[in-house]
Design a protein around this motif. Structure first.
Motif, PDB file in Angstrom:
ATOM      1  N   SER A 293       0.828  -1.199   0.000  1.00 40.08           N
ATOM      2  CA  SER A 293       0.000   0.000   0.000  1.00 40.08           C
ATOM      3  C   SER A 293       0.867   1.257   0.000  1.00 40.08           C
ATOM      4  N   ALA A 294       1.905   1.276   0.851  1.00 35.54           N
ATOM      5  CA  ALA A 294       2.792   2.436   0.933  1.00 35.54           C
ATOM      6  C   ALA A 294       3.488   2.676  -0.401  1.00 35.54           C
ATOM      7  N   PHE A 295       3.916   1.598  -1.067  1.00 29.98           N
ATOM      8  CA  PHE A 295       4.567   1.738  -2.371  1.00 29.98           C
ATOM      9  C   PHE A 295       3.592   2.294  -3.409  1.00 29.98           C
ATOM     10  N   CYS A 296       2.358   1.798  -3.383  1.00 34.22           N
ATOM     11  CA  CYS A 296       1.347   2.280  -4.334  1.00 34.22           C
ATOM     12  C   CYS A 296       1.069   3.770  -4.143  1.00 34.22           C
ATOM     13  N   PHE A 297       0.949   4.200  -2.882  1.00 36.75           N
ATOM     14  CA  PHE A 297       0.670   5.622  -2.637  1.00 36.75           C
ATOM     15  C   PHE A 297       1.866   6.496  -3.005  1.00 36.75           C
ATOM     16  N   ALA A 298       3.087   5.991  -2.812  1.00 37.43           N
ATOM     17  CA  ALA A 298       4.275   6.736  -3.244  1.00 37.43           C
ATOM     18  C   ALA A 298       4.283   6.867  -4.769  1.00 37.43           C
ATOM     19  N   CYS A 299       3.947   5.779  -5.472  1.00 34.59           N
ATOM     20  CA  CYS A 299       3.857   5.817  -6.934  1.00 34.59           C
ATOM     21  C   CYS A 299       2.750   6.764  -7.387  1.00 34.59           C
ATOM     22  N   MET A 300       1.646   6.806  -6.643  1.00 35.91           N
ATOM     23  CA  MET A 300       0.559   7.733  -6.958  1.00 35.91           C
ATOM     24  C   MET A 300       1.067   9.173  -6.931  1.00 35.91           C
ATOM     25  N   ASN A 301       1.819   9.529  -5.876  1.00 38.41           N
ATOM     26  CA  ASN A 301       2.341  10.890  -5.769  1.00 38.41           C
ATOM     27  C   ASN A 301       3.319  11.207  -6.898  1.00 38.41           C
TER      28      ASN A 301
ATOM     29  N   TYR B 167       4.705   4.137   7.202  1.00 38.76           N
ATOM     30  CA  TYR B 167       5.654   5.236   7.007  1.00 38.76           C
ATOM     31  C   TYR B 167       6.785   4.860   6.061  1.00 38.76           C
ATOM     32  N   SER B 168       6.808   3.623   5.607  1.00 39.41           N
ATOM     33  CA  SER B 168       7.769   3.249   4.571  1.00 39.41           C
ATOM     34  C   SER B 168       7.487   4.018   3.281  1.00 39.41           C
ATOM     35  N   GLN B 169       6.285   4.606   3.172  1.00 39.22           N
ATOM     36  CA  GLN B 169       5.972   5.435   2.004  1.00 39.22           C
ATOM     37  C   GLN B 169       6.980   6.568   1.853  1.00 39.22           C
ATOM     38  N   ILE B 170       7.475   7.098   2.976  1.00 42.92           N
ATOM     39  CA  ILE B 170       8.436   8.197   2.917  1.00 42.92           C
ATOM     40  C   ILE B 170       9.732   7.717   2.273  1.00 42.92           C
ATOM     41  N   ILE B 171      10.159   6.494   2.605  1.00 43.62           N
ATOM     42  CA  ILE B 171      11.372   5.936   2.019  1.00 43.62           C
ATOM     43  C   ILE B 171      11.180   5.710   0.523  1.00 43.62           C
ATOM     44  N   PHE B 172      10.036   5.101   0.155  1.00 47.99           N
ATOM     45  CA  PHE B 172       9.741   4.895  -1.265  1.00 47.99           C
ATOM     46  C   PHE B 172       9.688   6.225  -2.011  1.00 47.99           C
ATOM     47  N   ALA B 173       9.042   7.228  -1.394  1.00 44.67           N
ATOM     48  CA  ALA B 173       8.902   8.536  -2.041  1.00 44.67           C
ATOM     49  C   ALA B 173      10.258   9.200  -2.224  1.00 44.67           C
ATOM     50  N   ALA B 174      11.128   9.097  -1.216  1.00 47.17           N
ATOM     51  CA  ALA B 174      12.457   9.699  -1.312  1.00 47.17           C
ATOM     52  C   ALA B 174      13.275   9.029  -2.421  1.00 47.17           C
ATOM     53  N   ILE B 175      13.212   7.689  -2.496  1.00 44.84           N
ATOM     54  CA  ILE B 175      13.954   6.963  -3.531  1.00 44.84           C
ATOM     55  C   ILE B 175      13.439   7.313  -4.926  1.00 44.84           C
ATOM     56  N   LEU B 176      12.114   7.296  -5.092  1.00 45.07           N
ATOM     57  CA  LEU B 176      11.530   7.622  -6.399  1.00 45.07           C
ATOM     58  C   LEU B 176      11.775   9.083  -6.770  1.00 45.07           C
ATOM     59  N   GLY B 177      11.675   9.980  -5.770  1.00 46.88           N
ATOM     60  CA  GLY B 177      11.923  11.403  -6.028  1.00 46.88           C
ATOM     61  C   GLY B 177      13.349  11.645  -6.486  1.00 46.88           C
ATOM     62  N   PHE B 178      14.316  10.939  -5.867  1.00 45.69           N
ATOM     63  CA  PHE B 178      15.712  11.087  -6.270  1.00 45.69           C
ATOM     64  C   PHE B 178      15.947  10.479  -7.651  1.00 45.69           C
ATOM     65  N   ALA B 179      15.389   9.281  -7.893  1.00 43.56           N
ATOM     66  CA  ALA B 179      15.625   8.569  -9.154  1.00 43.56           C
ATOM     67  C   ALA B 179      15.011   9.294 -10.351  1.00 43.56           C
ATOM     68  N   LEU B 180      13.809   9.863 -10.159  1.00 44.94           N
ATOM     69  CA  LEU B 180      13.083  10.454 -11.290  1.00 44.94           C
ATOM     70  C   LEU B 180      13.264  11.957 -11.416  1.00 44.94           C
ATOM     71  N   PHE B 181      13.434  12.652 -10.280  1.00 41.72           N
ATOM     72  CA  PHE B 181      13.487  14.112 -10.323  1.00 41.72           C
ATOM     73  C   PHE B 181      14.781  14.692  -9.755  1.00 41.72           C
ATOM     74  N   GLY B 182      15.675  13.819  -9.277  1.00 41.54           N
ATOM     75  CA  GLY B 182      16.924  14.301  -8.704  1.00 41.54           C
ATOM     76  C   GLY B 182      16.734  15.057  -7.404  1.00 41.54           C
TER      77      GLY B 182
ATOM     78  N   LEU C  45       6.309  20.738  -3.840  1.00 40.62           N
ATOM     79  CA  LEU C  45       7.314  20.368  -2.847  1.00 40.62           C
ATOM     80  C   LEU C  45       8.082  19.137  -3.317  1.00 40.62           C
ATOM     81  N   LEU C  46       9.126  18.785  -2.584  1.00 39.21           N
ATOM     82  CA  LEU C  46       9.743  17.480  -2.801  1.00 39.21           C
ATOM     83  C   LEU C  46       8.695  16.406  -2.538  1.00 39.21           C
ATOM     84  N   VAL C  47       8.732  15.332  -3.316  1.00 36.61           N
ATOM     85  CA  VAL C  47       7.733  14.271  -3.159  1.00 36.61           C
ATOM     86  C   VAL C  47       7.762  13.710  -1.738  1.00 36.61           C
ATOM     87  N   ALA C  48       8.967  13.534  -1.175  1.00 32.56           N
ATOM     88  CA  ALA C  48       9.090  12.989   0.177  1.00 32.56           C
ATOM     89  C   ALA C  48       8.515  13.951   1.215  1.00 32.56           C
ATOM     90  N   ASP C  49       8.754  15.271   1.043  1.00 39.08           N
ATOM     91  CA  ASP C  49       8.211  16.263   1.977  1.00 39.08           C
ATOM     92  C   ASP C  49       6.685  16.246   1.959  1.00 39.08           C
TER      93      ASP C  49
END
Length: 297
Positions: free
Chosen positions: A19-27, A251-266, A100-104
């Motif tokens: 679920s956390a991964f899906c919501f991170a991908c949604m953002n 709260y693992s969504q924050i980790i997924f969001a940070a990784i995806l935000g860095f990989a896709l948007f730097g 904002l940053l995706v993780a923020d």
């Protein structure tokens, strides 16, 4: 021989991580869809969820235990509040993700459990224990590190809107809890909420529709698919194990969001954001451990 409680706990952890991964991908999909109005993004997100919820209700209506769309009169005010504040929460979250940053944006939206505790006190008359109050205070301190209030902070307004998104979601989840005590089924709540959100934003879309490319349309449909996947995965997770035992893994969504935000948007959060993440997640962990200890006693 299998230890069924342990197996269910593992399933609960795995599905809440999904679920956390899906919501991170949604953002991430919200950001990838480009410069479109938040109202338009919200419409597609909720349209897909409404279709999924409708299909589930139709299948169950044909089963041995049909699900009724009828809402008892005493439950209607709570459903209306869930729809209104849930819609506000989504719109604010989408705006925050765009600015904002995706993780923020993700961590600000994750303030919703703390707001839910506060509003449960006022609306459901549930007591807030001193330890819970301390955790809420710590989470809001973390929020300040992420928001970084100041007149020269260009991201202040989006960050405050992100906090409002967490607040709206907190009230909405409080109403979901109340509706659950009134025996209103989950798919019915999702259906009415998603339908209300679509109808609410329709006038804005009609008056100010932004033309979309095929890529943007597909990305917004993916947004809805990931949102529906996240919603149903988290619902399944809480059928396997109680919230107080697995909610911290959300709260693992924050980790997924940070990784995806860095990989896709730097995107690289600054040190103040990391301090804020630590305070919010730490407060959640302490509340999680405290609830587990109380349950054991």
């Amino acid at each position: 021989m299998y230890n069924k409680p342990k197996d269910n706990y593992i399933r609960g952890v795995l599905t809440i991580l999904m679920s956390a991964f899906c919501f991170a991908c949604m953002n991430v999909c919200i950001r990838l869809s480009g410069n479109l109005p938040s109202m338009q993004k919200s419409f597609f997100r909720n349209l897909v969820a409404a279709v999924f919820a409708g299909i589930i209700i139709l299948k169950r209506r044909r089963g041995s235990q049909p699900v009724s769309l009828h809402i008892p009169k005493e439950a209607r005010p709570a459903l209306i509040l869930r729809c209104v504040f849930g819609t506000v929460g989504i719109l604010c979250n989408f705006y925050a993700v765009d600015h904002l940053l995706v993780a923020d944006a993700s961590i600000l939206n994750k303030l919703s459990p703390f707001f839910a505790v506060i509003f449960s006190y006022f609306l459901l008359k549930e007591k807030i224990l001193p330890f819970q109050a301390a955790c809420i205070f710590s989470a809001f301190c973390g929020c300040l590190f992420i928001v970084k209030p100041g007149f020269h902070n260009a991201a202040l307004l989006p960050a405050l809107i992100g906090v409002c998104g967490g607040l709206g979601a907190g009230i909405a989840y409080t109403m979901v809890r109340k509706l659950g005590t009134m025996k209103v089924k989950g798919p019915v709540i999702v259906f009415y909420f998603s339908l209300f959100s679509c109808l609410f934003v329709t006038p804005w879309i009609v008056m100010d529709f932004a033309p979309m490319t095929l890529g943007q349309t597909m990305t917004l449909l993916l947004t809805g698919l990931f949102a529906a996947g996240g919603q149903f995965a988290i619902t399944a997770a809480y059928t396997y194990a109680p919230a107080k035992k697995i909610s911290i893994f959300d709260y693992s969504q924050i980790i997924f969001a940070a990784i995806l935000g860095f990989a896709l948007f730097g995107e690289i959060p600054d040190r103040y954001s990391f301090i804020g993440y630590a305070l919010v997640i730490g407060a959640s962990l302490m509340m999680f451990l405290y609830n587990c200890r109380r349950e054991a006693d």
